[in-house]
Structures are given as structure tokens and as C-alpha cells.
Design a protein around this motif. Sequence first.
Motif, short mmCIF file in Angstrom:
data_model
loop_
_atom_site.label_atom_id
_atom_site.label_comp_id
_atom_site.label_asym_id
_atom_site.label_seq_id
_atom_site.Cartn_x
_atom_site.Cartn_y
_atom_site.Cartn_z
N CYS A 355 0.82 -1.30 -0.04
CA CYS A 355 -0.01 0.13 0.12
C CYS A 355 0.92 1.26 0.24
O CYS A 355 0.45 2.27 -0.34
CB CYS A 355 -0.92 0.07 1.24
N GLY A 356 2.15 1.22 0.28
CA GLY A 356 2.98 2.28 0.45
C GLY A 356 2.68 3.30 1.65
O GLY A 356 3.45 4.34 1.41
N GLN A 357 2.39 2.68 2.44
CA GLN A 357 2.18 3.61 3.90
C GLN A 357 3.55 3.56 4.73
O GLN A 357 3.93 4.67 4.97
CB GLN A 357 0.86 2.91 4.69
N CYS A 358 3.94 2.59 4.83
CA CYS A 358 5.06 2.44 6.10
C CYS A 358 6.34 1.87 5.04
O CYS A 358 6.47 1.27 4.14
CB CYS A 358 5.05 1.52 6.87
N LYS B 46 4.04 5.61 10.54
CA LYS B 46 4.35 5.21 8.99
C LYS B 46 5.70 5.03 8.71
O LYS B 46 6.15 4.21 7.86
CB LYS B 46 3.74 6.21 8.08
N CYS B 47 6.61 5.95 9.16
CA CYS B 47 8.03 5.97 8.76
C CYS B 47 8.77 4.73 9.36
O CYS B 47 9.84 4.09 8.77
CB CYS B 47 8.85 6.97 9.03
N ARG B 48 8.34 4.32 10.56
CA ARG B 48 9.13 3.28 11.31
C ARG B 48 10.44 3.44 12.09
O ARG B 48 11.01 2.65 12.25
CB ARG B 48 9.05 2.02 10.74
N TYR B 161 2.97 11.54 5.09
CA TYR B 161 1.41 12.18 5.28
C TYR B 161 1.29 13.23 6.10
O TYR B 161 0.14 13.52 6.45
CB TYR B 161 0.72 10.86 5.90
N ARG B 181 -0.33 3.27 -5.55
CA ARG B 181 0.04 2.65 -4.24
C ARG B 181 1.54 2.06 -4.36
O ARG B 181 2.24 2.23 -5.23
CB ARG B 181 -0.95 1.50 -3.75
N GLY B 182 1.87 1.65 -3.08
CA GLY B 182 3.21 1.16 -3.19
C GLY B 182 4.40 2.16 -3.37
O GLY B 182 4.22 3.31 -3.08
N SER B 185 3.35 5.32 -5.06
CA SER B 185 2.51 6.53 -4.68
C SER B 185 3.02 7.90 -4.51
O SER B 185 4.19 7.86 -4.37
CB SER B 185 1.97 5.84 -3.03
#
Lengths: 452, 331
Positions: A355-358, B46-48, B161, B181-182, B185
Motif C-alpha cells: 500500500c505504500g504507507q510504511c 508510518k516511517c518506522r 503523510y 500505491r506502493g 504512490s
Amino acid sequence: MARKLLLEHINVPGINTFDVYRSKGGYASVEKALKTMSPDDVVEEVKKSGLRGRGGAGFPTGMKWSFLAKPEGVARYLVCNADESEPGTFKDRYLMTYIPHLLIEGMIVASFALGAKTSYIYVRGEMMPQIRILEKAIAEAKNAGFLGKNILGSGYDLELYVQPGGGAYICGEETALLESLEGKRGNPRIKPPFPAIAGLYGCPTVVNNVESIAAVVPIINEGGDEYAKVGIGRSTGTKLISAGGNIKKPGVYEIDLGLPVEEFLYSDEYCGGIANGKRLKAVVAGGSSVPILPANLFFKTAKNEPRLMSYESLAEGGFVTGTMMGSGGFIAFDEDQCIVRNTWNFTRFYHHESCGQCSPCREGTGWMEKVLHRLENGHGTLSDMDLLVDVSKKIEGNTICPLGDAAAWPVASAIRHFRDEFEWHVTNASEAVVRNYGLAHYADPLDIKETA
Amino acid sequence: MKVIIDGIPIEVEPGTSILNAARQIGGDVVPPAMCYYSKLKDSGGKCRTCLVKVSKGSEKDPRPMPKLVASCRTAVMDGMEVQNITSPEVLEARKGIVEMLLINHPLDCPICDQAGECDLQNLAFDHGAVKTRYEFDRRTFEKIDIGDKIQLHMTRCILCYRCVFVADQITDHRIHGILNRGDHSEISTYIHAAVENDFSGNVIDVCPVGALTDKTFRFKNRVWFTKPVDAHRDCDHPGCNGKVALWYKGEEVLRVTARKDQYGEVEEFICNTCRFDTKKTADWVIEGPRKISHKSVISSNHYEFKPLPVVKTNPQLQGANKQQFERDTRL
């Protein structure tokens, strides 16, 4: 021949219509549950049955239901996850196509148990025929008084809706599914809070796989204890396996959990052996995201015990020498299949579906795909294998949702078990693009069966 | 609630995230954060990069958490024990994340306006490897103008984001968001619409990299050649209190930003009139030079090679970071 619990009447003509389904004893569980049992009894019965989630993780369904928060005055939802998109798995589609009323019956009982007044079936967007079949079946059930207001005079109301998804793999993850159902972008949510506390529209929600919900029907009909007698150990009941790959009889089979894998693969009742008289090289036992196993490790665990089709036995040996039950997408590879190409194919899928979120999953899946593409086409280097293992380790466990793990495991396991094939792709690059590595020493220890 | 981070105990309010508890301790135990923004609700996770290890769940349930958790979105429990820089596992994971964040980043810092105050640059400097192992083409996008004052250079974006949350929470409506996505995005608007509202400029401040830049400042100067000065004006826009930082080069105000704290987060959001249209000293009441940490590249004009942050007085931390110490000083 083992007794079928879910697909017993699958071959009855017209079983997809309400009348035929009803005449074969359908909707008996709804009558039993709504007339003689309380919601807590139903949950208790499912707990007793030991039913484990059929979507992949194998979390006990009864436990999941009992975790559902029940604050006063807040709606609760049941959502059926029919966004089946795992490569190799097609059991839910089969079930919804041929026996849709089983799912609807299960939805009614499960919604009753959870006290949900509105329930959703989230169907993958590509499955348009199944969406129409389900909508027709819901209309039939409503006509017969099994849905709507005051079902069977019990005072229980239920509305059931079918929601088509957009066809994204990530929307099979439960929180991404809920986001998508709310009309947003299908990004997984950060947990906690879990859906049992705050799910759909912020209300307590249970998300279950199609097969888990269908399995509630035999559990209520026959009782949880009776259901628990089928199967082995903590893997109770029957499981639908979507068998595919180089086998003689691909298709959906209902097996008792605990069936020896040899019997499943070679008996005529199930897969019927490897097609074209070839030999087995490797098996993906539970859909593309579980670790791949070479044939010799698939039949016998590292402790030299025979492997069974059950959650525990397949996971025997952990990720080093074992695999997982997953969603039951059984893919067999014969001696002519290239593991590198297959691993690349799986990775390409995860790259496309991330999904490209993380960041680890977004960047890592693409990276792995590019390295594997290079390897497959004969431009790899020997250090690529270590790089792939390292990248997969950096993804695994560091992501928001399990898609990162699912992308990392097939790569890590393929390199662990088939490293010499990967190396052969580097050292014999020009040969690797024209022929396959072959069987090597991964052969299954069984003799080649006589083929007709 | 008592929580122990890297051996340092602290008392915090219930519901505080691990990251904020660490920020209350301050110093070296604060995990880096690229996407979390304390002023924006629901940001983070999100970035971790802020992953930490929870070695003890709580007083009641002392089991450790099975995976590393995002400290910005995990609330503390009473008696929780957290390892950040004392855990080799965390440092290893963080290095991996930094590498992942950089593989599709163009590394065009020499021509990027954000250089010098870029969160990703600082992060990569502290945690990144010297060389990349990525040997493929990086994804690229065309630059687009979202409005006449803001330029979006998607190639540099790390998809935190934050700007989406700003548009959702600070402005009255959002017209940009994530498409595709992915790793395809991208942040964009629907058919290149202009982002036009009174607070849109704040997306520039929250952007941790140089993906959203101020067109009135583009290529005017390097950040470390300008001097920040606190100033305010009587802004008549409701919702903006006119407290800003002016960036001077000589007598000239080159740009106006909101005041950023030590974690790169703005103290208060400002309106576009203050940011883009009032660039004369006469418009402002000067408060004095803005305090910038002497370690910052803005005040010292260059990065300083220093070993990974280690709490000097804590022997436990020194022991755990010995390896790191040696490696970094060798470098």
C-alpha cells in the motif's frame, strides 16, 4: 472417505437456490440458534469447537468473538472478509459461487452471537459474479424471513449487505478492509486499538474469513464438542484447501485437519499425485505468503516425523524447517519449475500490492523484486542472496501490517532452502535463461508412482 | 505512570506515547521521528524510524512485546521498560529503515533548499550507512506547482503523510492526497489543481524533506548562510497569531517560517500572508535572534562527525554502546 461438513451437498443440483438449500437441511442452525440459544451460548459453542480462523493467522474464532467490546448503546458490526486475493487460494470464491446460502446462514448465526444488527460481506472487486450470486441469495433469504426485521419471530433484526471492494490485496488485511468499507483509501490502521474495540465507524467490529463463518453452521448444528472431535489436537474441524500447481486434480478439497500430506498429495480422492509422471520439487503449503518448502522437508519434519495437514504439524520446525497452514492455498511445484522465477513472481505481486504507507514494505518489496528480476535474467551476483536475506530481515516485523512479513517470508525461505539453485543462476547465467535447474537433491523420498 | 527508557525512569501522564515520554527525558534517548508530528492528530506510525523494543510490557503483564513497536503510536503502561539506543536490535532495524528511506530519495542535497534543516539529512547522518547497496534507477517524478507559492518535488518525498494531515486539520478543505500505491504512490492534487487556502503554506514547514518548498525562497540561499530572528506582527487573520521566525541574509528577509522547536516541529502554524507577503523588516516587531542549538548545522555551517549519541553519565548506556562508539570514531 471423510465426512464433509461444509461441502456435503455441493453436488446437489440447484444448491445455490434457497429452496434446494433449505430442503437439504439448510438454515437449521439459524432456527436452532435463534429459538433455543442465547448469543452467549453460541459464542460458548464456537469456543468449545476450537475453530481457528481460516483466513491465514489461525487465531481461535471463539476467542476473537469473546474479545468484542460490548458498550451500551453502541452498534456492533460483523464483517465477513471475502477479499480473497492470496495467490494460490480460491476456496472462498468456490464456496460463495456454489453454496452462497451457507455463508449467509453462518453470517446470521454469527451476527446473532455478536449482537450485530448490520453486517457486511466485503467481496473483492474482481469477483463480480459472486457479488451477484450473494445479492440474489440475500434477497431469497430475506423473502423467506431469515433476514430483515424480527427474524423467525425471535425479535432479532439483521440487515446484510454485500460491499464490493476495489480489488486490492491489502484490503484483505482487516483494518485496511474496514477503512475501505468506510469509503477511504485502503491503508491498514495502526494497532492498537484493535477492531474488537474500535473498528468499523469506530464501533466494535469482528472481521472473519468466509470459511470461518461458514464453519459456524456445522458447529451449531452438531454442537461444538462434536465438531472438535474432527481434526487433530488444537487443529479441529475440516479445512478447505485450494490445491493448485502441477498436480493431476487441482481444485478445492475439504479435508479433516490432520490428514497426512502424502495422502493429500497422492491419493486419488484428493490431488491425485504430480501431473505428467514428474516428481515433486517444492510445495507452498498455505498460499504465497508462507515459507516455501522443498519436497523432502515437506513430507518429513526435521525430526523425521511425517507431516500432517494441520496448523501445528505444518509449523513444526518454525521458519527454519517448517511453514504455515496460512489460508490453505496449496501449490505444488514439479521438477521443471524454477524456484528463482517463482520467488520473483511472488515478490512482484507483493511489490505491486504494497500500500505504500510504511517505509520498509514500500521500498523493500520493490528492491527485492528488482534484485530477483536481475537474478532470474542472469545478471545477478553471488552477494545478491545475502542482500536479499538482509533486506527481507529488515522488512519482517518492522511494518504496520503483516503484508511486510508475507513479502519477506517467501524470499527468505526460498534462499534458505534453494540457495544452490540461486547460486547456479549466477554462476551459469547463460544456461539459466534457457533451462531450469531441475530437481537436485530436493526430491521427495517416495518412489515415482505408476501413472496411468 | 512510571516508565523506564534505556534505564532512565520517568513519571508521565497516562496515555502518553513512548516517544513523548522519551522527549520528556530529552537528550540521546529520544527516538528519531520522520512522520510523527505532535501538533497533528493521528500522525505517525508510518516511517518506522522510531521503532523501539519493549522489554517489559507493564507491571501487570511483564511479558515483552513480540515485535519492535512504533514508539510514536504506542501508549506507555505503568512499569513499562523500553530499550531504544541500548538495544542493538533497534539500532539495526533503524539502520535498515534509513536505508529503505534513502533508496528512492534522489540525494540531491547540494541543490535542495531543505538541506541544513532536513530531518532526513540529520537522520541519515546519525544512523545511515556510508554507502548504499541499491543499484537500480530511483523513481522520479516531474516537479509540479501546487498553487503559485508552493512547489512539489515528489521525487524527494518520503510519504510521511504530514502535509495530508495539515490540509485535513489546519485548513478548511483538502484537495491534495496520496495517489497510487506502493513505491509508485505520490502526493498530488487531482489534475494539478492549486492548493489555495490561507494556511496552505504550513505544508512546507511540516515537510521533513525538500519535497514541498517555498517558491519565494527557492534557490535564493543556503539555510546555514541565513540567520533566524524571532519576530511577530499583528496578524488580523483569525487562527494566526503572527509569531514567526525571519531568516535574514544581511538586511534582507529571505523567508518567513513558523518557529520550530528542537524536534523540527512548528510551535504555532502561521497564515500565508505572514509567510509569503510580508517580507520587509518594517512589517515586523523584532524580538531578537532565534536560539539555535550550537550543534545544529544552521549555526555551525557544517555537520560534525560525532559518535552516536550516548548518555555520558550513564554507565549502562556507555557499555551498551561501546561497539557503536568504536565504529563511529574509527570512521
